[in-house]
Every structure is written in C-alpha cells, then in structure tokens.
Design a protein around this motif. Sequence first.
Motif, PDB file in Angstrom:
ATOM      1  N   GLY A  71       0.773  -1.226  -0.078  1.00 26.89           N
ATOM      2  CA  GLY A  71      -0.072   0.259  -0.023  1.00 26.89           C
ATOM      3  C   GLY A  71       0.825   1.213   0.112  1.00 26.89           C
ATOM      4  O   GLY A  71       2.077   1.140  -0.375  1.00 26.89           O
ATOM      5  N   LEU A  72       0.030   2.446   0.317  1.00 35.01           N
ATOM      6  CA  LEU A  72       0.921   3.773   0.101  1.00 35.01           C
ATOM      7  C   LEU A  72       1.011   3.839   1.947  1.00 35.01           C
ATOM      8  O   LEU A  72       0.171   3.879   2.362  1.00 35.01           O
ATOM      9  CB  LEU A  72      -0.080   4.803  -0.171  1.00 35.01           C
ATOM     10  N   VAL A  73       2.198   4.371   2.051  1.00 35.28           N
ATOM     11  CA  VAL A  73       2.700   4.642   3.487  1.00 35.28           C
ATOM     12  C   VAL A  73       3.623   5.880   3.427  1.00 35.28           C
ATOM     13  O   VAL A  73       4.549   5.961   2.679  1.00 35.28           O
ATOM     14  CB  VAL A  73       3.370   3.366   4.100  1.00 35.28           C
ATOM     15  N   GLN A  74       3.692   6.593   4.551  1.00 39.25           N
ATOM     16  CA  GLN A  74       4.537   7.653   4.766  1.00 39.25           C
ATOM     17  C   GLN A  74       5.843   7.341   5.234  1.00 39.25           C
ATOM     18  O   GLN A  74       6.051   6.322   5.639  1.00 39.25           O
ATOM     19  CB  GLN A  74       4.028   8.789   5.651  1.00 39.25           C
ATOM     20  N   PRO A  75       6.973   7.838   4.772  1.00 46.93           N
ATOM     21  CA  PRO A  75       8.311   7.427   5.065  1.00 46.93           C
ATOM     22  C   PRO A  75       8.117   7.451   6.694  1.00 46.93           C
ATOM     23  O   PRO A  75       7.774   8.237   7.525  1.00 46.93           O
ATOM     24  CB  PRO A  75       9.184   8.479   4.760  1.00 46.93           C
ATOM     25  N   GLY A  76       9.099   6.575   7.330  1.00 47.95           N
ATOM     26  CA  GLY A  76       8.811   6.158   8.748  1.00 47.95           C
ATOM     27  C   GLY A  76       7.994   5.355   9.132  1.00 47.95           C
ATOM     28  O   GLY A  76       7.887   4.822  10.440  1.00 47.95           O
ATOM     29  N   GLY A  77       6.900   4.932   8.201  1.00 44.92           N
ATOM     30  CA  GLY A  77       5.851   4.097   8.649  1.00 44.92           C
ATOM     31  C   GLY A  77       6.024   2.770   8.387  1.00 44.92           C
ATOM     32  O   GLY A  77       7.240   2.218   8.286  1.00 44.92           O
ATOM     33  N   SER A  78       5.306   1.904   8.727  1.00 49.32           N
ATOM     34  CA  SER A  78       5.530   0.409   8.719  1.00 49.32           C
ATOM     35  C   SER A  78       4.235  -0.470   7.778  1.00 49.32           C
ATOM     36  O   SER A  78       3.314   0.299   7.611  1.00 49.32           O
ATOM     37  CB  SER A  78       5.187  -0.073  10.107  1.00 49.32           C
ATOM     38  N   LEU A  79       4.693  -1.543   7.353  1.00 50.38           N
ATOM     39  CA  LEU A  79       3.783  -2.473   6.631  1.00 50.38           C
ATOM     40  C   LEU A  79       4.166  -3.887   7.132  1.00 50.38           C
ATOM     41  O   LEU A  79       5.403  -4.094   7.243  1.00 50.38           O
ATOM     42  CB  LEU A  79       3.712  -2.173   5.070  1.00 50.38           C
ATOM     43  N   ARG A  80       3.317  -4.904   6.825  1.00 48.67           N
ATOM     44  CA  ARG A  80       3.714  -6.189   6.935  1.00 48.67           C
ATOM     45  C   ARG A  80       2.913  -6.906   5.700  1.00 48.67           C
ATOM     46  O   ARG A  80       1.756  -6.764   5.667  1.00 48.67           O
ATOM     47  CB  ARG A  80       3.037  -6.791   8.238  1.00 48.67           C
ATOM     48  N   LEU A  81       4.046  -7.300   5.038  1.00 49.54           N
ATOM     49  CA  LEU A  81       3.460  -8.000   3.744  1.00 49.54           C
ATOM     50  C   LEU A  81       3.328  -9.565   4.042  1.00 49.54           C
ATOM     51  O   LEU A  81       4.075 -10.080   4.968  1.00 49.54           O
ATOM     52  CB  LEU A  81       4.610  -8.004   2.735  1.00 49.54           C
ATOM     53  N   SER A  82       2.354 -10.300   3.348  1.00 50.04           N
ATOM     54  CA  SER A  82       2.360 -11.718   3.581  1.00 50.04           C
ATOM     55  C   SER A  82       2.549 -12.450   2.133  1.00 50.04           C
ATOM     56  O   SER A  82       2.172 -11.625   1.141  1.00 50.04           O
ATOM     57  CB  SER A  82       0.711 -11.830   3.954  1.00 50.04           C
ATOM     58  N   CYS A  83       2.831 -13.518   2.185  1.00 48.46           N
ATOM     59  CA  CYS A  83       3.300 -14.524   1.256  1.00 48.46           C
ATOM     60  C   CYS A  83       2.757 -15.618   1.557  1.00 48.46           C
ATOM     61  O   CYS A  83       3.278 -16.617   2.247  1.00 48.46           O
ATOM     62  CB  CYS A  83       4.596 -14.338   1.022  1.00 48.46           C
TER      63      CYS A  83
END
Length: 122
Positions: free
Chosen positions: A10-22
């Motif tokens: 997705g779209l996230v601001q610098p310094g943010g977090s994401l968790r991707l799934s596979c």
Amino acid sequence: QLQFVESGGGLVQPGGSLRLSCAALGFTLDKYAIGWFRQAPGKEHEGVLCLTGRGGSTYSADSVKGRFTISRDNAKNTVYLQMNSLKPEDTGVYYCLADTHCTLIIPRAPTAGQGTQVTVSS
C-alpha cells in the motif's frame, strides 16, 4: 513451479510500517526457503530477505538491516515481511520466490500480476 499470493502492500509515509504476506499455493512451505524480492521502477530486481527451512534468516540487501524482519506461520502456510522505518527507496513491487535453500533461489523479475506494490511517499 511454486506459486504464492502476496498481499499487504500500500501507500505509506516515510517512517511508517507495513507487513507483507506471502501465502503458498498448493504446497507446504515449511520445507522450503522463502525469499522476499523487490523491484523498484526502472531498477533491477533485488533480494531483500530469505527465510531458511530451519527458521533462520539471511539478509540480501544491506539497506534493510535493522528495519525489515521475516517470519513464518506454518499453520497459515504464510511467510511475512515486517517492514519498519520505511524509506522512499523501499518503493517497489515485493514478491516471493522459493527453493530448498536460500542460495538455490534464482532471482528473477516478477511475472505480470505477481507481487504487492509498496509505495513510500509523503
């Protein structure tokens, strides 16, 4: 050919977090090494992190050390990529490849429709 469904981008601001799934399709991934790769616009694909069959991890990209971690949930047949302190240069399509060992995974560009888009921008 081992296939996956990647999600969580997705779209996230610098310094943010994401968790991707596979999520693995049609096979049990606990017997395989799973590698996360990415391809940024106009750049070559690169390996990010690889999770060995024994649960250890190896970093392919120095730029993600200390920010990205990889984990596995065997019950869900899914590998995760936790990405923290995201930077604009982390932008790209993220996707999974697998083999019996991390060193045997042959890096390649994502196929059409493969992967999940991560965009880091303010």
